[in-house]
Design a protein around this motif. Sequence first.
Motif, short mmCIF file in Angstrom:
data_model
loop_
_atom_site.label_atom_id
_atom_site.label_comp_id
_atom_site.label_asym_id
_atom_site.label_seq_id
_atom_site.Cartn_x
_atom_site.Cartn_y
_atom_site.Cartn_z
N SER A 451 32.05 27.12 33.20
CA SER A 451 32.42 27.67 34.15
C SER A 451 31.07 28.08 35.22
N SER A 452 31.38 28.47 36.29
CA SER A 452 30.31 29.13 36.99
C SER A 452 30.91 30.07 38.33
N ALA A 453 29.89 30.47 39.06
CA ALA A 453 30.42 31.59 40.00
C ALA A 453 29.47 31.74 41.06
N PRO A 454 29.92 31.72 42.40
CA PRO A 454 28.89 31.98 43.40
C PRO A 454 28.50 33.36 43.35
N PRO A 455 27.38 33.84 44.39
CA PRO A 455 27.04 35.11 44.04
C PRO A 455 28.02 36.06 44.51
N GLY A 456 28.32 37.18 44.17
CA GLY A 456 29.14 38.17 44.70
C GLY A 456 30.73 37.79 44.09
N SER A 457 30.89 37.08 43.11
CA SER A 457 32.16 36.51 42.68
C SER A 457 32.83 37.75 41.79
N PRO A 458 34.21 37.86 42.15
CA PRO A 458 34.95 38.67 41.07
C PRO A 458 35.58 37.86 39.86
N ILE A 459 35.29 36.55 39.95
CA ILE A 459 35.72 35.79 38.68
C ILE A 459 34.84 34.41 38.62
N CYS A 460 34.90 33.78 37.29
CA CYS A 460 34.23 32.63 37.31
C CYS A 460 35.32 31.70 37.24
N SER A 461 34.96 30.33 37.84
CA SER A 461 35.88 29.18 37.94
C SER A 461 35.60 28.21 37.19
N PRO A 462 36.45 27.30 36.48
CA PRO A 462 36.21 26.22 35.61
C PRO A 462 35.23 25.24 36.46
N SER A 556 50.73 39.17 31.16
CA SER A 556 49.19 39.44 30.91
C SER A 556 48.41 38.12 31.46
N THR A 557 47.14 38.38 31.35
CA THR A 557 46.31 37.42 32.03
C THR A 557 44.85 37.74 31.49
N THR A 558 43.98 36.82 32.10
CA THR A 558 42.65 37.12 31.66
C THR A 558 41.76 37.58 32.94
N ALA A 559 40.90 38.22 33.07
CA ALA A 559 39.81 38.47 34.27
C ALA A 559 39.09 37.59 34.76
N SER A 560 39.00 36.40 33.86
CA SER A 560 38.08 35.24 34.66
C SER A 560 38.26 34.22 33.91
N ALA A 561 37.60 33.23 34.05
CA ALA A 561 37.71 31.87 33.24
C ALA A 561 36.91 32.14 31.90
N GLY A 562 37.16 31.25 30.98
CA GLY A 562 36.47 31.15 29.79
C GLY A 562 36.74 32.23 28.78
N GLN A 563 37.88 32.93 28.72
CA GLN A 563 38.15 34.22 27.98
C GLN A 563 38.87 33.41 26.65
#
Length: 818
Positions: A451-462, A556-563
């Motif tokens: 996964s990755s995230a651009p600068p200033g992101s609240p989550i990581c995306s696959p 329920s959920t996860t805060a971001s990808a890869g949890q």
Amino acid sequence: MGSFVYGLASDSKFGSCYTCPINTFGDEESLSGLSCKPCPAGYVSPTGSTSVANCTQCGPGNIIYDGNPYSTSTYLYCIPCDANTYNPDAGVQGAACTACPRGYTSPAGSTNCTLCDAGQYVLDGGNRYVTNYGQCIDCPANTYNPEAGLQAPSCLSCPPGYTSPAGSTNCTLCGAGNIVLSGVSPYTQGYGTCMACPANTYNAQAGLGAPSCLSCPLGHRSPVGSANCTLCEAGKFVLSGGNPYVPGYGTCMACPANTYNAEPGLEGPSCHPCPPGHTSSPGALNCTACGVGRFVRDSGSLADTSNGQCLTCPAGTFAATPGTAGGCTPCPSGTTSREGATSADDCVPCPIGTFHTPFGQSLVSSVPQGSSAGRCTPCPANTYNNLTQQVECAACPVGHTSRAGSTRATACVPCPAGSAVGPTGQCSTCPQGTYSAEPRSTSCTTCPLGSSAPPGSPICSPCGPTEGGVWTVDDAAPPACAACPEPLFAAGALSCPPGQGRLWGCELWQPCGTCPAGSYVTPTADMLWDVCRACPAGAISTAEGSSKCEACPLGSTTASAGQVECSPCRPGTFGEARPVASPGSGFDAAACVPCPPGTYSTDAGEAGAGGPAVAGGRGTQCVDCPAGLTHFVLGRSNASDCTVPYDTSGGKICMQESISWLSVVTSSSSGTVVSVRNHRAVPTRQADVDTAGVATDTGSQAYGEDTQTVTTAGSGVPSTTTTSESLSPPTPVGIVSYRLFKLAPGTLSGPEAGSEIYVVSLAHRSGEIATCRTVRGEPPAPAVQLACDVVLEKKGYGGLDGTAGGSTVTETLTLTSC
């Protein structure tokens, strides 16, 4: 002419032409004979003379020298008489001029002699071969001769106590303030001369011969050449005591700065020191008290150039009495003052948004450069102060930040998701490959592999369908998403053992590695390599080498990808199942969605499907507000948030409903303005709308046509072109539902009190909401009319080259009563 032909036939020179020698001349073209014609007696001529006119008489004071025939430069030449000789006649030939008589003298070339002047003598007697014998010589110093023509071995000696310079005709008495140097070796420089008494010595007797003048008594002084001494005046002292060989010992010296002497004749190592808090200039008769607002510095350091000076009190201190020594008094805690403050009344409280740094000492003489001691300093970032006269600022809550100088607690704002509060208290954007899912974060979290995230992101995306998660070369950097750069060298799909992917690149030589928990193994969409892709938000994998992810339980959920574990939904949200966008993933994910307006949820992870259908027919676990009450914001977590009363008597109102979409892009350059307007609309429809907040669905409608209008305005006449284009397939409207409320009477005060108030709440596909209100009008105007916008985009720009522009995109619901 000026030559002759040698005429002696027996000589080898016979017939040769020769130049006439000195004192002769040749005045014919051809002259035969033994010589040229001689000049008349007493006359001379240069060689090669051509006429008797070239012969000139040797005048008085000169002589035609015939002494030494071998002196080629003078023999038979007309030369001046030597000094102390003379010749009164012209044309005289001889070996020397006549010597002057005794007592007489003459300069070179003289026609007579004169007596030696007074102040001179003719050296006579003794050895006649000594230098200057018989000449006029100036009388030596301390001798004299009053008459001309003296012949003697020397001039007359001056009487005792008298002196004279060389060449004197008389002697003068050596006056008071001087001595005739005597009583010492006659070879001493100045011996026998009249010498001025040095400074701080004296001689009152004229004509005194002595080896030195008398020293002034202690406490007295004299200038050079003094006949007496005077008392050393006030403001000075005679240096005495201690080492007599120090420079200035025994002399009258000005009192140094910060000392004084009011009486003449002071003897000692220095003048009197000024009392504490007083200063003086050099040579002072007394000291002056340092004024209020100032102090006398006393650091005790010889290297401190300001030591002993009267200085201004630093800011944050004061001096209320004259003569303050050592430093100024600090202002009370929490207060400060200007420089040079003269009383405690000058100390003022530090204002809100600042704090005071105490000095921590009873007297203050200086403030180090850059120090904030004694001053009111703005509260640093991440703190605030809402009180005056404080010595520290209050810290913002964890995860909050504020600007420097903040004056209230509300200035502390939570650092938004996608950023974190750093050590300096500033809110910093999370860098590439990191995220922060929650507001008020104090650090950013590295995105998991896949996964990755651009600068200033609240989550990581696959990572994308053709990307894989790879470890970067820099171990400190987060993993990255990368596509295969060289498909020709790709390893190909399913080339790794089950549960493994290529974690460093797509090439065959890159090793396979087990996919970590929180990810699953899958080939890229282009089938070039096996990759580990992070589970999307709302899904997890708990074991390494997983082939798929499992959706989190609803609620329920996860805060971001890869949890690797799920967390209950927070109060104010509800759980919703959503499909994963990645093709071929084969699993869903759970999301936590904010409760829509008019609802709330209190418990995290609340299960069940209670509550009415909301925008788009989504299921909800949120609870409706109590009957007759509502609110118009997202994510409320308590029934107490339902504060707006509405009319529950029921009833519907006939409405003409229309939805439109508008994009406006404007640009300006070089005086030309271009506006591009795109408009879409769905056909107006009539609906009976419930005024008690029952949702009306609009999401099934779609835009079928786009109308574009381009307007250009510049120096000429504006031009406009309009074109229409069918949208295929039609574009669904973004406003998916709305709810209309008729507020209870008396809900609002002011000019609208007593009027019928209607409020519409929109729900948009983007998750945005919009709320608008209107007052029921009087016929013949429509009784109820609302136009409510959802702003989807608003941008503007300006360039240094003068270009400017902007764009807005809005979607509007219009309701007009039938």
